[in-house]
Motif scaffolding. Sequence first.
Motif, mmCIF file in Angstrom:
data_model
loop_
_atom_site.group_PDB
_atom_site.id
_atom_site.type_symbol
_atom_site.label_atom_id
_atom_site.label_comp_id
_atom_site.label_asym_id
_atom_site.label_seq_id
_atom_site.Cartn_x
_atom_site.Cartn_y
_atom_site.Cartn_z
ATOM 1 N N PHE A 86 -9.742 -39.363 -34.463
ATOM 2 C CA PHE A 86 -8.367 -39.668 -34.114
ATOM 3 C C PHE A 86 -7.632 -38.354 -33.937
ATOM 4 O O PHE A 86 -8.051 -37.315 -34.420
ATOM 5 C CB PHE A 86 -7.684 -40.527 -35.187
ATOM 6 N N HIS A 87 -6.576 -38.388 -33.174
ATOM 7 C CA HIS A 87 -5.845 -37.163 -32.846
ATOM 8 C C HIS A 87 -5.080 -36.631 -34.055
ATOM 9 O O HIS A 87 -4.428 -37.378 -34.763
ATOM 10 C CB HIS A 87 -4.860 -37.454 -31.717
ATOM 11 N N ILE A 88 -5.197 -35.339 -34.284
ATOM 12 C CA ILE A 88 -4.468 -34.693 -35.371
ATOM 13 C C ILE A 88 -3.595 -33.592 -34.782
ATOM 14 O O ILE A 88 -4.098 -32.622 -34.232
ATOM 15 C CB ILE A 88 -5.428 -34.101 -36.425
ATOM 16 N N ASP A 89 -2.318 -33.760 -34.866
ATOM 17 C CA ASP A 89 -1.352 -32.777 -34.393
ATOM 18 C C ASP A 89 -0.864 -31.994 -35.602
ATOM 19 O O ASP A 89 -0.113 -32.511 -36.426
ATOM 20 C CB ASP A 89 -0.195 -33.496 -33.699
ATOM 21 N N LEU A 90 -1.296 -30.742 -35.722
ATOM 22 C CA LEU A 90 -0.967 -29.946 -36.903
ATOM 23 C C LEU A 90 0.532 -29.667 -36.990
ATOM 24 O O LEU A 90 1.073 -29.576 -38.094
ATOM 25 C CB LEU A 90 -1.760 -28.638 -36.888
ATOM 26 N N MET A 91 1.187 -29.509 -35.853
ATOM 27 C CA MET A 91 2.625 -29.283 -35.881
ATOM 28 C C MET A 91 3.347 -30.513 -36.436
ATOM 29 O O MET A 91 4.258 -30.393 -37.259
ATOM 30 C CB MET A 91 3.139 -28.969 -34.471
ATOM 31 N N GLU A 92 2.921 -31.695 -36.018
ATOM 32 C CA GLU A 92 3.516 -32.925 -36.531
ATOM 33 C C GLU A 92 3.220 -33.073 -38.019
ATOM 34 O O GLU A 92 4.100 -33.472 -38.802
ATOM 35 C CB GLU A 92 2.975 -34.132 -35.763
ATOM 36 N N LEU A 93 1.999 -32.747 -38.418
ATOM 37 C CA LEU A 93 1.631 -32.814 -39.826
ATOM 38 C C LEU A 93 2.482 -31.857 -40.648
ATOM 39 O O LEU A 93 2.929 -32.194 -41.752
ATOM 40 C CB LEU A 93 0.149 -32.479 -39.995
ATOM 41 N N ALA A 94 2.730 -30.660 -40.108
ATOM 42 C CA ALA A 94 3.556 -29.676 -40.810
ATOM 43 C C ALA A 94 4.990 -30.179 -40.978
ATOM 44 O O ALA A 94 5.571 -30.072 -42.063
ATOM 45 C CB ALA A 94 3.549 -28.353 -40.042
ATOM 46 N N LEU A 95 5.550 -30.752 -39.927
ATOM 47 C CA LEU A 95 6.918 -31.261 -40.001
ATOM 48 C C LEU A 95 7.024 -32.405 -40.997
ATOM 49 O O LEU A 95 7.991 -32.497 -41.761
ATOM 50 C CB LEU A 95 7.377 -31.719 -38.613
ATOM 51 N N THR A 124 -5.112 -30.173 -46.894
ATOM 52 C CA THR A 124 -4.695 -28.978 -47.626
ATOM 53 C C THR A 124 -3.516 -28.320 -46.928
ATOM 54 O O THR A 124 -2.529 -27.910 -47.564
ATOM 55 C CB THR A 124 -5.861 -27.981 -47.737
ATOM 56 N N PHE A 125 -3.604 -28.230 -45.617
ATOM 57 C CA PHE A 125 -2.498 -27.691 -44.826
ATOM 58 C C PHE A 125 -1.242 -28.542 -45.005
ATOM 59 O O PHE A 125 -0.138 -28.014 -45.176
ATOM 60 C CB PHE A 125 -2.899 -27.650 -43.348
ATOM 61 N N GLY A 126 -1.411 -29.861 -44.988
ATOM 62 C CA GLY A 126 -0.276 -30.760 -45.171
ATOM 63 C C GLY A 126 0.376 -30.603 -46.532
ATOM 64 O O GLY A 126 1.611 -30.575 -46.639
ATOM 65 N N TYR A 127 -0.436 -30.485 -47.572
ATOM 66 C CA TYR A 127 0.113 -30.317 -48.924
ATOM 67 C C TYR A 127 0.849 -28.989 -49.065
ATOM 68 O O TYR A 127 1.876 -28.900 -49.749
ATOM 69 C CB TYR A 127 -1.001 -30.408 -49.962
ATOM 70 N N LEU A 128 0.332 -27.941 -48.423
ATOM 71 C CA LEU A 128 1.024 -26.655 -48.449
ATOM 72 C C LEU A 128 2.390 -26.762 -47.766
ATOM 73 O O LEU A 128 3.361 -26.120 -48.188
ATOM 74 C CB LEU A 128 0.175 -25.585 -47.759
ATOM 75 N N CYS A 129 2.465 -27.602 -46.739
ATOM 76 C CA CYS A 129 3.744 -27.814 -46.057
ATOM 77 C C CYS A 129 4.718 -28.570 -46.957
ATOM 78 O O CYS A 129 5.937 -28.354 -46.877
ATOM 79 C CB CYS A 129 3.526 -28.565 -44.747
ATOM 80 N N ILE A 130 4.206 -29.466 -47.815
ATOM 81 C CA ILE A 130 5.069 -30.140 -48.782
ATOM 82 C C ILE A 130 5.683 -29.106 -49.726
ATOM 83 O O ILE A 130 6.888 -29.144 -50.025
ATOM 84 C CB ILE A 130 4.286 -31.196 -49.579
ATOM 85 N N VAL A 131 4.859 -28.182 -50.202
ATOM 86 C CA VAL A 131 5.366 -27.102 -51.069
ATOM 87 C C VAL A 131 6.412 -26.279 -50.321
ATOM 88 O O VAL A 131 7.466 -25.938 -50.876
ATOM 89 C CB VAL A 131 4.209 -26.197 -51.537
ATOM 90 N N ALA A 132 6.131 -25.980 -49.046
ATOM 91 C CA ALA A 132 7.076 -25.198 -48.247
ATOM 92 C C ALA A 132 8.412 -25.931 -48.121
ATOM 93 O O ALA A 132 9.482 -25.315 -48.217
ATOM 94 C CB ALA A 132 6.496 -24.918 -46.865
ATOM 95 N N GLY A 133 8.356 -27.251 -47.913
ATOM 96 C CA GLY A 133 9.585 -28.028 -47.816
ATOM 97 C C GLY A 133 10.368 -28.013 -49.111
ATOM 98 O O GLY A 133 11.606 -27.874 -49.100
#
Length: 223
Positions: free
Chosen positions: A5-14, A158-167
């Motif tokens: 399935f498509h994974i958009d890292l920018m969308e995941l980061a937001l 892991t990238f998504g969780y790091l973005c949660i910390v960033a938020g």
Amino acid sequence: MTFPFHIDLMELALKGILIGIIVSAPMGPVGVLTIQRTLNKGRWYGMITGCGAALSDIIYALITGLGMSFVMDLITSPQNKFILQLSGSILLLVFGVYSFRADPTKKIHRSGKKKGTLIQNGITGFLVTFSNPLIIFLFMACYAQFAFVIPDRPVEMTFGYLCIVAGALLWWYGLTWLIDKLREKFSNSGIILINRIIGSIVTIFSIVMLLGTVFNLYTFSYW
């Protein structure tokens, strides 16, 4: 590299940043404590308290994500996906209304003038947040509505969780900056006002998402 399935890292980061802000923003005990320490001790003492809270948040984020990853593979039909997103919207709506009506100053964890070390302030921020496991339900609501959990994709998650910390850190940085600038004019009424603004934003946002889900006007690419 191809994915089923498509994974958009920018969308995941937001999504991750937004989840981090939503979870951190309500004026619970640690939010009030952060404001008090910013006023009484200085901005960076408030910021490090928020960092301790962010550390606690990521632990609960990981626990929630791990639990939900076991059931995400079972949600393959559009009907089940619809029910999950609808439930997430309703939970966020309830949370937004509760935040708007709550008075966080009634149960203030008082911060004294004694500064202590930055590490001590961070530890207390962590413990105050970690003592409230109900935050898991807020993570569940956010994960469900944003379709955040990606099964069997540890690198992406892991990238998504790091973005949660960033938020979360972005929220605490902005809050302490604002309080530091307004320190001469800030009082308990300011805490209540911030909480009502946050509650209003979450309520409006959840209603929009709820309507979008019901009328199939808003979809996420991860499904």
